[in-house]
Enzyme design. Structure first.
Site, short mmCIF file in Angstrom:
data_model
loop_
_atom_site.label_atom_id
_atom_site.label_comp_id
_atom_site.label_asym_id
_atom_site.label_seq_id
_atom_site.Cartn_x
_atom_site.Cartn_y
_atom_site.Cartn_z
N GLU A 96 3.81 2.52 11.33
CA GLU A 96 2.91 3.34 12.14
C GLU A 96 3.66 4.09 13.23
O GLU A 96 3.19 5.12 13.71
CB GLU A 96 1.81 2.46 12.74
CG GLU A 96 1.00 1.81 11.64
CD GLU A 96 -0.22 1.06 12.12
OE1 GLU A 96 -1.17 0.94 11.34
OE2 GLU A 96 -0.21 0.56 13.26
N ARG A 115 15.27 -4.95 13.02
CA ARG A 115 16.07 -4.82 11.79
C ARG A 115 15.29 -4.02 10.76
O ARG A 115 14.11 -4.28 10.51
CB ARG A 115 16.39 -6.21 11.26
CG ARG A 115 17.08 -6.19 9.90
CD ARG A 115 17.52 -7.57 9.49
NE ARG A 115 18.76 -7.95 10.14
CZ ARG A 115 19.13 -9.20 10.39
NH1 ARG A 115 18.33 -10.21 10.07
NH2 ARG A 115 20.29 -9.46 10.95
N ILE A 116 15.96 -3.08 10.13
CA ILE A 116 15.33 -2.28 9.09
C ILE A 116 15.67 -2.94 7.75
O ILE A 116 16.82 -2.97 7.32
CB ILE A 116 15.82 -0.83 9.15
CG1 ILE A 116 15.48 -0.22 10.52
CG2 ILE A 116 15.19 0.00 8.03
CD1 ILE A 116 14.01 -0.25 10.90
N GLY A 156 2.80 -5.80 8.48
CA GLY A 156 3.01 -6.36 7.16
C GLY A 156 4.44 -6.78 6.87
O GLY A 156 4.70 -7.92 6.47
N ALA A 157 5.37 -5.89 7.08
CA ALA A 157 6.75 -6.14 6.65
C ALA A 157 7.35 -7.34 7.35
O ALA A 157 7.85 -8.28 6.71
CB ALA A 157 7.59 -4.90 6.90
N VAL A 170 7.37 -0.70 11.33
CA VAL A 170 7.84 0.68 11.48
C VAL A 170 6.86 1.67 10.86
O VAL A 170 6.91 2.87 11.11
CB VAL A 170 9.27 0.81 10.88
CG1 VAL A 170 9.23 0.74 9.36
CG2 VAL A 170 9.96 2.07 11.33
N ILE A 216 0.84 -1.21 0.00
CA ILE A 216 0.00 0.00 0.00
C ILE A 216 0.87 1.25 0.00
O ILE A 216 0.46 2.32 0.44
CB ILE A 216 -0.97 -0.01 1.20
CG1 ILE A 216 -0.21 -0.05 2.54
CG2 ILE A 216 -1.90 -1.21 1.12
CD1 ILE A 216 -1.15 0.09 3.76
#
Ligand SMILES: Cc1cc2nc3c(=O)[nH]c(=O)nc-3n(C[C@H](O)[C@H](O)[C@H](O)COP(=O)(O)OP(=O)(O)OC[C@H]3O[C@@H](n4cnc5c(N)ncnc54)[C@H](O)[C@@H]3O)c2cc1C
Ligand code: SF4
Ligand code: FES
Ligand code: FES
Lengths: 315, 731, 194
Positions: free
Chosen positions: B692, B615-616, B511-512, B690, B468
């Site tokens: 929100e 972790r990003i 989601g991620a 991350v 999205i």
């Protein structure tokens, strides 16, 4: 949007004659008319496209003023060198309005004739005397943060949303027209827009089918030109309050307000108070103000905006 | 794959592709206008007709009669759907109000008819010809007046209590008791809700704009009373959702019914002025916060109560959620109350609960710091907790709030701020800075994926996950590339289709982490399939540069796949690590604003967010998520409010001119720092959400900055200039 | 030019009972879109936006509001950016229109499109074509010396500062909030540090 037939007029007189027919309307930039047609707030059955009328020039008048064709786009008017130099207020007001895309389409005449942004006017489920005379006014007693604080009536408390019109009012512009019978006339801007009174649907001095051909400005008066527009969002938003001013070295000048009334609000008598400061001017300008609970803040805001304008003029 | 023990070293830890700032793989489509959104599938089925929705003109009551004669006779009209002729409809589990109303009307602009015509212009014009007579009923539209009638809502822990809040608060040497309000807000995603529906016998295909494919397939089946196997939902590109597209909405149901009635595919998009009252919104809240502390700033009592309203059968805004976890304090209470309001349906909007909750709590913390004469950064640090304050045996899996605050303060130059309000001036601007903590839980849900390896060595991932704007395409590709040892351009990602394995979907910033973990699980299986086929010991095989290697043997993946290719499917399923550990994400927001000395206009000048969120996976798109949320926070703080007409029960400013959201000129350069963090408790990806977090707290940081600049404390959002005008010194 | 007579008999004004909607008035219009001459026979009510999206299937131009309030529909007509939702297709006889599809293709991005990808100047992508068309036109407007609301001196030549870019781009709403990145992308194309 209701069905309509469409024609491109090729001369002002022809356009005006065609527009006197029942249900006919001019379309220029279309940015206000189509917005309202989609919601069936405007329901013309015939559109007369005036874009071919060669009214898109800005000329110097013999008096040393400017004659601005009705179809000059807001962008072009704001960018015109003479306007930037001698009528900075007008440039500033135009550039404070709408967005780059809209200004590229919006015309001088269309801008003057744009209709209110009252949200109840925009919602056809709601009573609105302006949209449907006699149905009532939903804004009174409703959400009225944006609405008029002065010159309103029991029938309508809408404001005129144009920034450009405020500048035109300060500049003592004149609206030139052709009527359906082919005769021309000049309407001083002070007499062009009307207060709502008992007929809020009648917003200006034009008769049906009357075509604006130009707006003329008198010769420049010098001074410092300021247009101060106050809004929550930094851009692409209508004014909560705006002030257009020309202030001379000696502290005298001219001033008009936007966002407070059904037309650009100018009280010549208040201008005499300019040298005495914002408070004095605001008191005169808003002497008969009758705000709603939700927009009472506009009264102190006007005074503060005037103070900012006068401070800017001094620097 | 079951995940019930903390992750150890796995192929993701190589970080050759994951964790690298990566351009979106869908970028070229999006920037050229070639990514297809819901209303744009011209080629999939021929003969599409246009539907236009008619909405109720009243907020509550009944339709006495509906006259379709004129509309039916209008040119081009093919069919008109109303509740009378639509047949029996169920209601989806995720919906509160009916998506096709009548004869009972539950809210303003509730859909009551769909006019289907040959062209859009004809449908729109004919929709205006539907004549409806209503019988109005009294409704409740004002939260403040309905507050006293609010009740304890059903469901998750409306009330919590630890210790003895009342006496601890009463005896606290320093205390704050303040009430805050947040208004109704609209998602205002740029793509309106839109759907194209096509029937083939009893099989339905729906191209739509939806964040949660499986929920919505299920709800559509329930609404129509057909098996969900008969429905295919396709939603690969979504022009923003923010929670507004978590559910089936009227565009989808009416397109489906319209297609049935017209015996043709039908497309429907909601008109923008119709969206705000027809769809869902973030409900307004009234929040009372009480904090008691010792003179040296230790919180001894913290209480948070929240009131919101919704239609009968709806739910509350869980604005007290974060207060249960964010700060230490032995005595605590929270309470959630729900009133019945007949406004449009309240529901999730980006960071539901925490977004409005922190808007209040983090002003309260600022007020408290001032009372204590402690720096607001220090006050928060002083009350940090590493355990769940309601249950000290439960630790946070990771909690770097203190680090966020300290690093942020350093970067932002917090020390140089003017402590006294209204004292720093630059030209016409009064300058102020504000800080707030950000907090949002990490939510874990099952997520599945299918991974194919073909004879060209191309890895194709299929999952019903949605993108999205979150960057799902790219992080899923990165995950698969890392796992399979192929470059990014050897990965194809296919999302948003109900024929794909069911994923977590996009919502709640889950989601991620979950969707990539599902892809991870499927890739583990695919690796096993590859090694098994080659007879390699799977534990020792290396997937690198498009090859599988074991010792000196190396086989290309293309060859390993062979003509037939290989396919694997799996899901990530979570054990009870989430019960053992509290998993949350943290941020510190720092904001500088200017307040116009004269007009009190407020402009944001600087923004910094420091985030600790596991972790990003892709710092580039993660940063975008955070700045986007910060932007939404500017809107929430300074301008967004759905204005309620309390007489007629609707949101008055129901278009994008009336409901102002931030524009370019409102937003300065934004800075985001991600702390180096991996959270092995969370998932094999060691990531958390991350999307929100960036919104959580930022509104309060702005409000606190406005206070610092102007000296006026506004407790009612949005903080607009009119609220700063009263009681001000002369200019 | 007059459109074919129609059976339109709706009355002006907003009476309680609108009269029946007439048969659509059809009108021919010839335009050039992305270099290609196109001829359409349209209901006069068709906006330029719907002509592009629904008739020419050029769906890169987006409809976000249909009322001039978002900028998603921005296209260039004879080099100037406008909101294609608030203009009728029939008013564009002979005009040259450039849409996002005319600027570049996935395998062949133009500089602005590439800068948006590089700076992640989007998220959901729905406002993006409008942002890009607007951005291209904004740089032209600055080059043409058109002032803006934030231009300090009205008579001076405007520069592509970030403040100027932000003001001029404000007619393009991005609810995903990619503004900070978008401005960096445009500034790069303009040849200035953001
Ligand atoms: C989202 C949005 C934001 C906006 N923000 C602002 C703002 O901040 N400030 C501001 O001032 N404005 C703002 N505007 C309004 C904009 O300025 C007007 O829409 C525009 O000026 C209208 O000009 P036009 O040529 O498009 O008019 P049209 O839509 O073509 O016409 C408007 C009216 O004028 C009539 N008309 C046009 N030309 C003539 C003529 N020559 N003679 C007689 N009648 C004529 C038409 O029949 C019609 O009734 C905004 C508009 C939008 C959509
Ligand atoms: S204020 Fe005027 S325009 Fe608004 S609802 Fe009342 S009558 Fe209509
Ligand atoms: S769709 Fe044209 S401005 Fe929004
Ligand atoms: S990228 Fe989603 S609205 Fe701009």
């Amino acid at each position: 949007m209701r069905s309509f037939t469409y024609e491109r007029a090729s001369s002002p007189a022809e356009a005006a004659a065609a527009a006197s027919a029942e249900g006919a309307k001019f379309i220029a930039g279309g940015t206000n008319l189509l917005d309202l047609m989609k919601l069936e707030i405007e329901t013309p059955t015939h559109l007369i496209d005036v874009n071919d009328l060669a009214l898109d020039r800005i000329e110097t008048t013999p008096e040393g003023g400017l004659r601005i064709g009705a179809l000059v786009r807001n962008t072009d008017l704001a960018a015109d060198e003479r306007v930037r130099r001698d009528y900075g207020l007008l440039s500033r007001a135009l550039l404070a309005g709408a967005s780059g895309q809209l200004r590229n389409k919006a015309t001088t005449a269309g801008n003057l004739l744009q209709r209110t942004r009252c949200p109840y006017f925009y919602d056809t489920n709601q009573p609105c005397n302006k949209r449907q005379p006699g149905s009532g006014c939903a804004a009174i007693g409703g959400f009225s943060r944006q609405h008029a604080v002065i010159g309103a009536s029991e029938m309508c408390i809408a404001t005129h949303p144009s920034d450009m019109a405020v500048a035109m009012r300060v500049l003592d512009a004149t609206v030139e027209t052709v009527r359906p019978d082919g005769t021309a006339r000049s309407i001083p801007i002070a007499e062009f827009h009307r207060l709502p009174g008992d007929t809020p649907h009648v917003e200006n001095a034009l008769i049906p089918g009357e075509l604006i051909t130009a707006v003329t400005l008198p010769r420049p008066v010098g001074g410092t030109h300021i247009y101060h527009k106050v809004r929550d969002r930094a851009s692409y938003a209508f004014a909560l309050v705006s002030a257009g001013a020309i202030v001379q070295r000696d502290g005298t000048g001219h001033i008009a307000l936007g966002g407070v009334a059904h037309k650009p609000w100018r009280v010549e008598a208040a201008e005499a108070e300019l040298p005495r400061g914002a408070k004095a001017v605001a008191e005169q300008l808003l002497a008969d103000a009758k705000p709603t609970q939700e927009n009472a803040f506009k009264l102190p805001l006007v005074e503060r905006t005037l103070a900012a304008v006068l401070a800017e003029a001094r620097t | 794959m079951r995940f019930d023990t903390p992750a150890t070293t796995n192929p993701i830890d190589q970080l050759k592709i994951v964790g690298k700032p990566t351009d979106r793989i869908d970028g070229p489509l999006k920037t050229t206008g070639t990514a297809p959104y819901a209303y744009e599938w011209h080629d999939v089925v021929p003969n599409q007709a246009y539907g236009y929705v008619v909405g109720s003109a009243i907020a509550k009551g009944r339709i006495a009669s509906i006259d379709l004669t004129k509309a039916r006779a209008a040119p081009g009209v093919l069919a008109i759907v109303t509740a009378e002729n639509a047949g029996k409809l169920g209601k989806g589990d995720w919906n509160t109000a009916k998506l096709l109303g009548g004869p009972d009307i539950q809210h303003y602009h509730q859909a009551i008819a769909l006019v289907v015509a040959e062209t859009f212009e004809q449908a729109r014009a004919a929709a205006q010809l539907v004549r409806v007579d209503y019988i109005r009923a009294q409704g409740a539209f004002d939260l403040a007046s309905a507050k006293d009638s609010a009740i304890v809502p059903d469901g998750a822990t409306p009330d919590t209590a630890v210790g003895d809040f009342a006496s601890a608060f009463a005896s606290a040497p320093v205390e704050l008791d303040a009430t805050y309000t947040t208004p109704d807000q609209g998602h205002a995603m740029m793509e309106p809700h839109a759907s194209i529906a096509a029937w083939d016998g009893d099989k339905l295909t729906l191209w739509t704009s939806n964040q949660m494919i499986a929920w919505s397939t299920g709800d559509m089946a329930k609404t129509l009373g057909i098996p969900k196997e008969n429905i295919r939902l396709i939603s690969p590109f979504i022009g923003g959702g923010f929670g507004g597209k978590l559910f089936v909405r009227s565009d989808a149901v009416l397109a489906v019914l319209g297609a049935r009635a017209a015996r043709r595919p039908v497309k429907v998009a909601l008109a923008r002025p119709f969206m705000f009252n027809n769809t869902t919104h973030r409900p307004a809240t009234i929040q009372r916060i009480r904090i008691g502390a010792t003179r040296d700033g230790k919180i001894t009592a913290i209480g948070h109560e929240s009131w919101s309203g919704d239609l009968p059968g709806g739910g509350p805004e869980n604005a007290v959620q974060q207060t249960r976890l964010l700060y230490a304090g032995a005595n605590r209470m929270t309470a959630t109350r729900l009133a019945v309001l007949d406004l449009p349906e309240g529901n999730a909007m980006r960071a539901p609960g925490e977004a409005p909750g922190l808007m209040a709590l983090e002003i309260a913390m600022d007020e408290m710091a001032e009372k204590l004469d402690i720096d607001p950064v220090e006050f928060r640090i002083l009350n940090d907790t590493q355990v769940d304050p309601e249950n000290p045996d439960r630790r946070f899996s990771q909690r770097q709030l203190v680090e966020c605050l300290r690093i942020g303060a350093e970067r932002f130059g917090w020390k140089t701020r003017g402590v006294r309000t209204g004292r720093v001036r630059e030209g016409r601007w009064l300058i102020g800075v504000g800080v707030a903590a950000g907090f949002r839980n990490n939510l874990l849900t099952t997520s599945a994926a299918r991974v194919r390896l073909d004879h060209r060595g191309v890895v194709t991932v299929e999952t019903d996950m949605t993108d999205i704007g979150t960057g799902s395409y790219t992080i899923i590709a990165q995950t698969a590339a890392e796992m399979m040892g192929v470059p990014l351009d050897k990965v194809v990602v296919r999302l948003g289709d109900s024929i794909f394995p069911v994923s977590a979907g996009s919502g709640g910033q889950w989601g991620a982490n979950n969707s990539t973990s599902g892809v991870y699980a499927a890739c583990v299986k695919l690796r096993e399939a590859v090694t098994q086929k080659l007879g390699f010991n799977s534990a020792e095989a290396l997937f690198e540069d498009g090859n599988v290697r074991l010792g000196s043997r190396s086989v290309s993946l293309a060859e390993a796949a062979g003509e037939a290719g290989l396919v694997a499917e799996d899901a990530i399923e979570y054990g009870n690590l989430a019960k053992q550990y509290q998993q949350s994400t943290f941020a510190a927001h720092f904001v500088e604003v200017g307040v116009d000395v004269a007009t009190r206009e407020i402009r944001v000048r600087r923004m910094l967010a420091v985030c600790a969120a596991g972790r990003i996976l892709n710092p580039k798109s993660a940063r975008s998520q955070v700045i986007g949320a910060m932007t939404m926070g500017v809107g929430a703080a300074l301008m967004e409010e759905l204005a309620v007409d309390k007489r007629h029960g609707f949101f008055v400013n129901h278009d994008l001119a009336g409901y102002e959201v931030p524009v370019h000129a409102d937003i300065p350069h934004q800075e985001v720092v991600f702390l180096d963090e991996t959270d092995p408790i969370s998932s094999p990806m060691k990531a958390k959400g991350v999307g929100e977090l960036g919104l959580c707290g930022v509104g309060a940081a702005i409000a606190n900055a406005v206070y610092n600049a102007s000296g006026v404390r506004v407790r009612d959002y949005p903080v607009t200039l009119d609220k700063l005008l009263s009681g001000l010194p002369e200019i | 030019m007059t459109a074919a007579p129609s059976g339109a008999n709706a009355q002006a004004g907003t009476g309680d009972m609108p009269s029946a909607v007439g048969e659509p008035a059809m009108s021919k219009v010839a335009i050039t879109v992305n270099g290609e001459a196109r001829e359409l026979d349209l209901d006069t009510r068709t906006t330029l936006l719907d002509a592009l999206r629904e008739h020419l299937h050029l769906t890169g131009t987006k409809k976000g509001c249909d009322h001039g309030q978002c900028g998603a529909c921005t296209v260039m007509v004879d080099g100037q950016r406008i909101n294609s939702c608030l203009t009728l297709a029939v008013m564009h006889e002979g005009d040259t229109i450039t849409t996002i599809e005319g600027l570049g293709a996935p395998q062949n991005l133009n500089a602005m499109q590439a800068a948006f990808v590089k700076h992640d100047g989007y998220q959901c992508g729905y406002c993006t074509p409008g942002q890009i068309c607007s951005a291209v036109a904004v740089l032209d407007e600055i080059r043409a010396g058109i002032p803006s609301h934030v231009s300090g001196d009205l008579t001076a030549t405007p520069q592509a500062t970030v403040a100027e870019l932000r003001e001029r781009m404000s007619g393009n709403i991005c609810r995903c909030g990619a503004y900070s990145n978008i401005v960096e992308a445009i500034a790069e194309v303009a040849g200035r540090p953001a």
